[in-house]
Design an enzyme around this catalytic site. Structure first.
Site, short mmCIF file in Angstrom:
data_model
loop_
_atom_site.label_atom_id
_atom_site.label_comp_id
_atom_site.label_asym_id
_atom_site.label_seq_id
_atom_site.Cartn_x
_atom_site.Cartn_y
_atom_site.Cartn_z
N ARG A 51 1.04 -1.46 0.34
CA ARG A 51 0.24 0.06 0.27
C ARG A 51 0.68 1.63 0.17
O ARG A 51 1.79 1.29 0.96
CB ARG A 51 -0.70 0.39 1.23
CG ARG A 51 -1.73 -0.80 0.68
CD ARG A 51 -3.00 -0.25 0.10
NE ARG A 51 -3.95 -1.19 -0.16
CZ ARG A 51 -4.87 -2.66 -1.01
NH1 ARG A 51 -3.40 -3.05 -1.41
NH2 ARG A 51 -5.77 -3.16 -0.18
N GLU B 46 -4.76 7.01 -5.70
CA GLU B 46 -5.15 6.01 -6.98
C GLU B 46 -5.67 6.77 -8.04
O GLU B 46 -7.57 6.80 -7.21
CB GLU B 46 -4.76 4.70 -6.61
CG GLU B 46 -3.33 4.22 -6.07
CD GLU B 46 -3.81 2.67 -5.27
OE1 GLU B 46 -2.07 2.31 -4.95
OE2 GLU B 46 -4.75 2.11 -5.73
N HIS C 67 -1.12 0.25 -10.28
CA HIS C 67 -1.50 -1.39 -9.24
C HIS C 67 -2.50 -1.94 -9.75
O HIS C 67 -3.57 -2.43 -9.53
CB HIS C 67 -2.52 -0.62 -8.26
CG HIS C 67 -2.80 -0.95 -7.34
ND1 HIS C 67 -3.55 -0.50 -6.06
CD2 HIS C 67 -2.94 -2.16 -6.37
CE1 HIS C 67 -3.72 -0.95 -5.32
NE2 HIS C 67 -3.28 -2.64 -5.98
#
Length: 317
Positions: free
Chosen positions: A231, A260, A282
């Protein structure tokens, strides 16, 4: 059972959600803005999310909601305490992405260690053709054999990466809260100071937020490579960017961010084109096989809940 998927696009447009229809009446939304979330969860009994945030702000409108299924292992985007207090079950999915995340972690490490981006650029730019020299060896790269690989977080993914790193000749040290007889467990500060490669695999909690701090980044080896596939908020992102700009660390491989997608104001935006920086969107968890496993695990979670089971429940930990 009335099932609503709020952000199907984050699971990949190539993944069919047709199997969900076997467990309920399914409504699928490609993505949902915060205002749309409230409207779309008002009547549903089961909601499936990946990145959407669910908390009191929107959950208070979901009067019929019985179950939240998170298409991920981490569940920091859901207010589990609120769900617990309001009798809403919460399930995550564990273990589905181990191979996928380990694959990207090691891919980043290998690319950064071998300066693959620079060598590829040299050829693609035409410089290799113009040089008249059959090979190029600058910048110098080093073999992995004998390097120290530090693993922060020794869950399924961390252990998989440790196994691969060991197979490639690295010495492995790890940091976790409890001892493990199968691994060399050290403090986070010792790991930071000794490692040539550091990969972060720990979940985001109050204890791990900011774990890779500016002070610890300052203690890393000058040529050390840090990879974060956990994270974004586990690391001080500004301090990492500053370290790259000042040539105080060797490289960065980052797949996760505190926001994000990150904005142009994010500290990584300034370093995104650096040769020793690899930024990915991601996607480490998202090999097709992993996403397929995730979907079928969600289906099993719904079946279990409907049958009175507690499979993958995180609200009763």
């Amino acid at each position: 059972m009335k099932i609503t998927v709020l952000d199907a696009d984050t699971l990949g447009k190539d993944l069919s959600l047709e199997p969900l229809k076997a467990v309920g009446d399914v409504t699928i939304y490609n993505y949902s803005d915060p205002d749309e979330v409230i409207k779309r969860i008002t009547d549903c009994e089961v909601v499936i999310i990946n990145k959407i945030k669910l908390n009191e702000t929107n959950l208070k409108y979901a009067k019929n909601l019985k179950l939240i299924c998170i298409a991920a292992t981490g569940y920091d985007n859901v207010d589990v305490e609120y769900c617990r207090e309001h009798n809403i079950a919460v399930c995550n999915v564990v273990g589905y992405s181990t191979n996928s995340v380990a694959l990207l972690t090691v891919s980043m490490a290998l690319s950064l260690v071998t300066h693959l981006r620079q060598y590829n650029k040299f050829v693609v730019s035409g410089e290799y053709t113009k040089s008249g020299i059959p090979n190029r060896l600058e910048p110098a790269f080093h073999e992995l054999d004998g390097m120290m690989w530090g693993i922060v977080g020794l869950g399924n993914i961390g252990k998989k990466v440790a196994k691969i790193a060991s197979a490639m000749g690295c010495n492995v040290i790890a940091n976790k809260r409890s001892d493990d007889p199968d691994y060399n467990i050290v403090s986070i500060d010792e790991l930071i100071e000794r490692s040539d490669i550091i990969s972060v695999h720990t979940p985001l909690t109050d204890l791990t937020r900011g774990l890779i701090s500016a002070e610890r980044i300052g203690k890393m080896k000058k040529n050390a490579i840090l990879i974060n596939v956990a994270r974004g908020a586990v690391c001080d992102e500004k301090a990492l960017a500053d370290a790259i700009k000042a040539d105080k660390i060797g490289g960065l491989g980052i797949d996760v961010y505190s926001n994000e997608p990150f904005s142009e104001e994010h500290p990584f935006y300034e370093i995104k084109s650096h040769d020793n920086v690899l930024l990915t969107p991601h996607n480490a968890w998202g090999a097709y096989e992993a996403r397929e496993r995730c979907l079928y695990d969600i289906i099993e979670n719904i079946k279990s809940f409907c049958g009175g089971g507690k499979r993958s429940r995180v609200d009763i930990l």
